[in-house]
Write an enzyme that holds these catalytic residues in place. Structure first.
Site, PDB file in Angstrom:
ATOM      1  N   ASP B  35      -1.106   1.843  -8.981  1.00 53.85           N
ATOM      2  CA  ASP B  35      -0.341   2.191  -7.785  1.00 53.85           C
ATOM      3  C   ASP B  35       0.989   2.807  -8.183  1.00 53.85           C
ATOM      4  OD1 ASP B  35       1.594   0.088  -8.161  1.00 53.85           O
ATOM      5  OD2 ASP B  35       0.141  -1.321  -7.339  1.00 53.85           O
ATOM      6  N   LYS B  57       0.864   4.075  -2.327  1.00 55.28           N
ATOM      7  CA  LYS B  57       1.904   3.235  -1.730  1.00 55.28           C
ATOM      8  C   LYS B  57       1.336   2.006  -1.035  1.00 55.28           C
ATOM      9  CE  LYS B  57       5.424   6.734  -1.322  1.00 55.28           C
ATOM     10  NZ  LYS B  57       6.558   7.215  -0.531  1.00 55.28           N
ATOM     11  N   MET B 168      13.346  -5.293  -4.613  1.00 54.99           N
ATOM     12  CA  MET B 168      13.103  -4.382  -3.483  1.00 54.99           C
ATOM     13  C   MET B 168      14.354  -4.280  -2.608  1.00 54.99           C
ATOM     14  SD  MET B 168       9.219  -5.740  -2.652  1.00 54.99           S
ATOM     15  CE  MET B 168       8.705  -6.997  -3.854  1.00 54.99           C
TER      16      MET B 168
END
Lengths: 261, 261
Positions: B35, B57, B168
């Site tokens: 990915d 994604k 993140m």
């Protein structure tokens, strides 16, 4: 000509868990500095003419941290390429920061090659993900050495994170599990201890926070050992691919792993 | 004959930070599932005839997690050796646990190969040790996605650990730093964000909790990015071996690393 030092994470016990870059640097090194937490097989990667310095049980029962720093600086000053192998990751309770500071202060070029930390890998190798959607969205890592007021930290941290990982937990399980319970975790909560993670001697005991110390004593758990507490531990019953994991003194040998080679 | 699946941690951006065992399994695989968080260079290790499935994604803006699980099960049922590459470590916010559960439920042999987690490596590659004797004796890892009540967790966790790592974090820095401040951390405390860690595009902004969001906005920080807050961030001024790190919008390129090759 000045040499250089690479602080390389050797990963947990399995020599296959060093990074490709770390293995490459070991193979190129003039000097390899190692200790008891590093898989001895990794020294086979070194050149036959490389100097190997084994600091053994340092810094507690071997050369002092200052002596190790001095060795790194000395060899680099002689123009040599030095690799300092550190168990797990150099910056996770590995004193890698202290060695890096000593090198920086002496103007020695250095780099840090991160490694697979036992804080994540020891649970993983027992089928325990430190995070899992809907089960655990945070984890904290602390050591069981409880030096300098960390005792209170352990309680407070235990009270707020989903998964708690305690490194260097062998020999202090009863004390540590008691502190975690005092921090408000239910004694019935799943807990596991993983010893010698990633080696053929890997042993896993899965139980509850309240009963783990007794069960682990029965299974002769020895250092290095990692304690993990939280609902994710329950997943080991399904994800413990290296063997059957059940409540109690079950021992898991990683040698039974079924996947391809 | 049933195949098997290895869930392999690909490490942070640098392809040299995959493990030796992980690289070996990629080279042997019949199928490699990857990915956008995985270094594309790692696919060069695969056999020329290996099938490569790029889920891009996923699971947010690509195939669903269920579709990915289905692909793994399908290929293994055809007798193939499958490697699922996961950015960082499979069990640190990687949904590796969900993939492993799906395989276990279907009776597919699998193993998990831990990787270098960005939670530790992104700070390290910016010269920040998540622990350091006398400075930080605990760290916690959480994501900035703040789903399902994690907002309160962020405040509470920030209030008790020495080093806080938030994964993140790009695009939510202002909100996240505000929550951390609301948890009681001083706005003058050192904080850094590390974007694209381990790649030639690595960018690091070092500032304080209060000013970091604005400084990072000026430095065009993009995902994936890791936020680290705590006194250890101050060490980056000395240990940021990939270039000069100072307060402000300084950008560090890892390409300047001075050590041996």
């Amino acid at each position: 000509v000045i040499g250089s030092v690479a602080l390389v994470g050797a990963g947990p016990g399995d020599p296959g868990l060093i990074t490709v870059r770390g293995a490459h640097l070991v193979a190129q090194a003039d000097v390899v500095v190692t200790d008891r937490l590093v898989a001895p097989e990794l020294l086979d990667l070194a050149r036959p003419d490389a100097e190997v310095v084994d600091v053994g049980k340092a810094p507690r029962r071997g050369p002092s941290q200052e002596a190790i720093n001095g060795t790194l600086v000395d060899r680099a000053r002689r123009g040599l390429r030095v690799v300092r192998l550190k168990g797990g990751d150099p910056f996770v309770f590995g004193r890698g920061g202290e060695e890096a500071l000593a090198l920086a202060m002496e103007g020695i070029p250095f780099e840090v090659v991160p490694g697979v930390t036992s804080a994540v890998a020891a649970p993983a190798l027992a089928g325990i993900p430190v995070t899992h959607r809907g089960v655990a969205a945070s984890f904290a890592v602390i050591t069981a050495t409880l030096a300098g007021g960390e005792r209170n930290d352990l309680r407070r941290i235990a009270s707020v994170v989903d998964t708690l990982v305690v490194l260097m937990a062998a020999g202090r399980l009863e004390e540590v599990c008691g502190e975690i319970g005092a921090g408000g975790r239910d004694t019935g909560e799943p807990a596991a201890v993983v010893a010698s993670a990633g080696t053929p001697d890997q042993r896993v005991v899965v139980s509850t926070l309240g009963t783990l110390p007794e069960r682990a004593a029965g299974a002769a758990i020895e250092a290095p050992a990692t304690l993990v507490v939280g609902p994710v531990v329950g997943l080991s019953a399904i994800l413990g691919w290296g063997g059957r994991v059940t409540d109690g003194v079950s021992v898991v040998s990683r040698g039974q792993a079924p996947a391809h080679d």
